[in-house]
Design a protein around this motif. Structure first.
Motif, PDB file in Angstrom:
ATOM      1  N   PHE A 194       0.802  -1.148   0.086  1.00 23.89           N
ATOM      2  CA  PHE A 194      -0.136  -0.131  -0.187  1.00 23.89           C
ATOM      3  C   PHE A 194       0.935   1.182  -0.074  1.00 23.89           C
ATOM      4  O   PHE A 194       0.720   2.169  -0.807  1.00 23.89           O
ATOM      5  CB  PHE A 194      -0.797   0.106   1.145  1.00 23.89           C
ATOM      6  CG  PHE A 194      -1.788   1.279   1.272  1.00 23.89           C
ATOM      7  CD1 PHE A 194      -2.764   1.471   0.713  1.00 23.89           C
ATOM      8  CD2 PHE A 194      -1.241   2.109   2.288  1.00 23.89           C
ATOM      9  CE1 PHE A 194      -3.670   2.808   1.145  1.00 23.89           C
ATOM     10  CE2 PHE A 194      -1.944   3.524   2.357  1.00 23.89           C
ATOM     11  CZ  PHE A 194      -2.953   3.566   1.852  1.00 23.89           C
ATOM     12  N   TRP A 195       1.671   1.074   0.857  1.00 24.43           N
ATOM     13  CA  TRP A 195       2.697   2.509   0.917  1.00 24.43           C
ATOM     14  C   TRP A 195       3.557   2.745  -0.233  1.00 24.43           C
ATOM     15  O   TRP A 195       3.916   3.659  -0.790  1.00 24.43           O
ATOM     16  CB  TRP A 195       3.539   2.375   2.439  1.00 24.43           C
ATOM     17  CG  TRP A 195       2.561   2.697   3.591  1.00 24.43           C
ATOM     18  CD1 TRP A 195       2.114   1.799   4.413  1.00 24.43           C
ATOM     19  CD2 TRP A 195       1.810   3.658   3.816  1.00 24.43           C
ATOM     20  NE1 TRP A 195       1.311   2.316   5.351  1.00 24.43           N
ATOM     21  CE2 TRP A 195       1.272   3.732   5.104  1.00 24.43           C
ATOM     22  CE3 TRP A 195       1.648   5.060   3.276  1.00 24.43           C
ATOM     23  CZ2 TRP A 195       0.416   4.514   5.552  1.00 24.43           C
ATOM     24  CZ3 TRP A 195       0.878   6.119   3.854  1.00 24.43           C
ATOM     25  CH2 TRP A 195       0.329   5.813   4.917  1.00 24.43           C
ATOM     26  N   GLY A 196       4.259   1.616  -0.964  1.00 28.17           N
ATOM     27  CA  GLY A 196       4.895   1.516  -2.006  1.00 28.17           C
ATOM     28  C   GLY A 196       4.063   2.397  -3.090  1.00 28.17           C
ATOM     29  O   GLY A 196       4.570   2.814  -3.981  1.00 28.17           O
ATOM     30  N   GLN A 197       2.894   1.903  -3.093  1.00 29.04           N
ATOM     31  CA  GLN A 197       1.805   2.548  -4.322  1.00 29.04           C
ATOM     32  C   GLN A 197       1.546   3.921  -3.996  1.00 29.04           C
ATOM     33  O   GLN A 197       1.661   4.843  -4.870  1.00 29.04           O
ATOM     34  CB  GLN A 197       0.612   1.688  -4.391  1.00 29.04           C
ATOM     35  CG  GLN A 197       0.821   0.541  -5.093  1.00 29.04           C
ATOM     36  CD  GLN A 197       1.467   0.258  -6.087  1.00 29.04           C
ATOM     37  OE1 GLN A 197       1.407   0.743  -7.185  1.00 29.04           O
ATOM     38  NE2 GLN A 197       2.818  -0.191  -6.091  1.00 29.04           N
ATOM     39  N   ALA A 214      -1.808   4.194 -12.570  1.00 32.83           N
ATOM     40  CA  ALA A 214      -1.490   2.659 -12.524  1.00 32.83           C
ATOM     41  C   ALA A 214      -1.274   2.355 -10.898  1.00 32.83           C
ATOM     42  O   ALA A 214      -1.697   1.374 -10.282  1.00 32.83           O
ATOM     43  CB  ALA A 214      -0.037   2.294 -13.126  1.00 32.83           C
ATOM     44  N   ALA A 215      -0.641   3.256 -10.138  1.00 32.14           N
ATOM     45  CA  ALA A 215      -0.516   3.238  -8.644  1.00 32.14           C
ATOM     46  C   ALA A 215      -2.034   3.118  -7.957  1.00 32.14           C
ATOM     47  O   ALA A 215      -2.326   2.441  -6.934  1.00 32.14           O
ATOM     48  CB  ALA A 215       0.272   4.064  -7.883  1.00 32.14           C
ATOM     49  N   GLY A 216      -2.858   4.078  -8.585  1.00 31.64           N
ATOM     50  CA  GLY A 216      -4.037   4.198  -7.989  1.00 31.64           C
ATOM     51  C   GLY A 216      -4.970   3.107  -8.285  1.00 31.64           C
ATOM     52  O   GLY A 216      -5.647   2.790  -7.503  1.00 31.64           O
ATOM     53  N   ILE A 217      -4.877   2.447  -9.169  1.00 35.11           N
ATOM     54  CA  ILE A 217      -5.771   1.239  -9.678  1.00 35.11           C
ATOM     55  C   ILE A 217      -5.248   0.133  -8.766  1.00 35.11           C
ATOM     56  O   ILE A 217      -6.231  -0.732  -8.283  1.00 35.11           O
ATOM     57  CB  ILE A 217      -5.211   0.853 -11.373  1.00 35.11           C
ATOM     58  CG1 ILE A 217      -6.081   1.945 -11.945  1.00 35.11           C
ATOM     59  CG2 ILE A 217      -5.879  -0.637 -11.599  1.00 35.11           C
ATOM     60  CD1 ILE A 217      -5.752   1.585 -13.671  1.00 35.11           C
ATOM     61  N   VAL A 218      -4.102   0.025  -8.264  1.00 36.92           N
ATOM     62  CA  VAL A 218      -3.582  -1.142  -7.516  1.00 36.92           C
ATOM     63  C   VAL A 218      -4.022  -0.883  -6.173  1.00 36.92           C
ATOM     64  O   VAL A 218      -4.624  -1.709  -5.498  1.00 36.92           O
ATOM     65  CB  VAL A 218      -1.940  -1.220  -7.575  1.00 36.92           C
ATOM     66  CG1 VAL A 218      -1.775  -2.137  -6.265  1.00 36.92           C
ATOM     67  CG2 VAL A 218      -1.796  -1.492  -8.757  1.00 36.92           C
ATOM     68  N   LEU A 219      -4.097   0.551  -5.650  1.00 42.27           N
ATOM     69  CA  LEU A 219      -4.431   1.029  -4.500  1.00 42.27           C
ATOM     70  C   LEU A 219      -6.209   0.358  -4.493  1.00 42.27           C
ATOM     71  O   LEU A 219      -6.590   0.150  -3.274  1.00 42.27           O
ATOM     72  CB  LEU A 219      -4.378   2.436  -3.994  1.00 42.27           C
ATOM     73  CG  LEU A 219      -2.878   2.728  -3.977  1.00 42.27           C
ATOM     74  CD1 LEU A 219      -2.910   4.160  -3.531  1.00 42.27           C
ATOM     75  CD2 LEU A 219      -2.286   2.030  -2.719  1.00 42.27           C
ATOM     76  N   ARG A 251      -2.096  -8.793  -7.596  1.00 42.34           N
ATOM     77  CA  ARG A 251      -0.709  -9.046  -8.076  1.00 42.34           C
ATOM     78  C   ARG A 251      -0.426  -8.739  -9.597  1.00 42.34           C
ATOM     79  O   ARG A 251       0.437  -8.095  -9.731  1.00 42.34           O
ATOM     80  CB  ARG A 251      -0.406 -10.352  -7.969  1.00 42.34           C
ATOM     81  CG  ARG A 251       1.144 -11.152  -8.300  1.00 42.34           C
ATOM     82  CD  ARG A 251       1.059 -12.436  -8.334  1.00 42.34           C
ATOM     83  NE  ARG A 251       2.298 -12.904  -8.542  1.00 42.34           N
ATOM     84  CZ  ARG A 251       2.506 -13.223  -9.832  1.00 42.34           C
ATOM     85  NH1 ARG A 251       1.644 -13.043 -10.830  1.00 42.34           N
ATOM     86  NH2 ARG A 251       3.791 -13.771 -10.291  1.00 42.34           N
ATOM     87  N   THR A 252      -1.504  -9.131 -10.439  1.00 47.12           N
ATOM     88  CA  THR A 252      -1.196  -8.655 -11.962  1.00 47.12           C
ATOM     89  C   THR A 252      -1.247  -7.010 -12.146  1.00 47.12           C
ATOM     90  O   THR A 252      -0.582  -6.775 -12.729  1.00 47.12           O
ATOM     91  CB  THR A 252      -2.318  -9.407 -12.584  1.00 47.12           C
ATOM     92  OG1 THR A 252      -2.615 -10.790 -12.658  1.00 47.12           O
ATOM     93  CG2 THR A 252      -2.447  -9.006 -14.150  1.00 47.12           C
ATOM     94  N   LEU A 253      -2.036  -6.638 -11.527  1.00 49.72           N
ATOM     95  CA  LEU A 253      -1.989  -4.963 -11.463  1.00 49.72           C
ATOM     96  C   LEU A 253      -0.987  -4.493 -11.191  1.00 49.72           C
ATOM     97  O   LEU A 253      -0.252  -3.584 -11.541  1.00 49.72           O
ATOM     98  CB  LEU A 253      -3.242  -4.386 -10.720  1.00 49.72           C
ATOM     99  CG  LEU A 253      -4.734  -4.933 -11.313  1.00 49.72           C
ATOM    100  CD1 LEU A 253      -5.781  -4.209 -10.345  1.00 49.72           C
ATOM    101  CD2 LEU A 253      -4.920  -4.163 -12.907  1.00 49.72           C
TER     102      LEU A 253
END
Length: 218
Positions: free
Chosen positions: A44-47, A91-96, A119-121
């Motif tokens: 989470f913090w990485g994104q 891209a980071a927002g989609i993962v979050l 994981r894929t995202l």
């Protein structure tokens, strides 16, 4: 003791054992899911860090637009830099968003599928943030030069074209290596590479779910 009394006592004992096992399973499930959620915090913090990383590129391009560049190559470089910043943030927002959508009240198999999608995202997000650097650094230098009204393509064409040439070669080499590592005879190597790309947070969370699934199955 009458037979009916014996059956009743046996059924009561069996009910208590089943209830005890159910409570233990629920306790274990809650404990494993808490650990799985905790394992995802670094991701989470990485994104969040990736979002912060993308902002300066948008600001750099904005400064270029404010300077009203007159050179076409500087404008193109600015567009590339701004697009990179936007895509990195999106891209980071989609993962979050996917991490936030994981429903831990669902069966373990459903949670595993949601985690696999995350994981894929995450892998795609990392590719968007990392792969463009094969040539993005040239666009950044061009943009910085454009702030000073310098057309780097005219002033140092060899530097610009060689930089982009190296970037294209690097991307092609990365693509070749990706396919090479996933050939059947190198399946184990490809699996290890996929694990390294997926991040420790996701692997740890998946391990907690796998252990919970084994316990439920047994």
């Amino acid at each position: 003791m009458e037979l009916d009394d014996f059956k009743s006592a046996w059924q009561s004992l069996d009910h208590r054992l089943q209830l005890d096992n159910t409570l233990k399973l629920l306790e274990l499930r809650e404990r494993r899911l808490d650990k799985a959620r905790g394992s995802l915090r670094p991701l989470f913090w990485g994104q969040v860090a990736q979002i912060l990383f993308g902002i300066p590129f948008i600001l750099l391009a904005s400064l270029l637009w404010m300077s009203q560049p007159a050179h076409a190559s500087s404008i193109v470089a600015g567009v590339v830099v701004q697009a990179y910043g936007v895509l990195t943030i999106v891209a980071a927002g989609i993962v979050l968003g996917q991490l936030g959508n994981i429903d831990y009240s669902q069966p373990v198999l459903v949670i595993q599928k949601q985690l696999l999608h995350a994981r894929t995202l995450y892998v795609r997000s990392g590719m968007i943030a990392g792969l463009p650097w094969w040539f993005l650094w040239v666009a950044v230098v061009q943009t910085l030069a454009g702030l000073g009204d310098v057309d780097l393509l005219v002033k140092a064409p060899a530097f610009v074209w060689s930089g982009y040439g190296i970037g294209i070669a690097g991307l092609l080499a990365t693509g070749w290596f990706h396919r090479w590592a996933r050939r059947p005879q190198r399946a184990e190597f490809g699996r290890k590479m996929d694990d390294s790309l997926s991040g420790r947070s996701l692997r740890n969370a998946q391990a907690q779910l796998d252990e919970l699934q084994r316990f439920e199955r047994d």
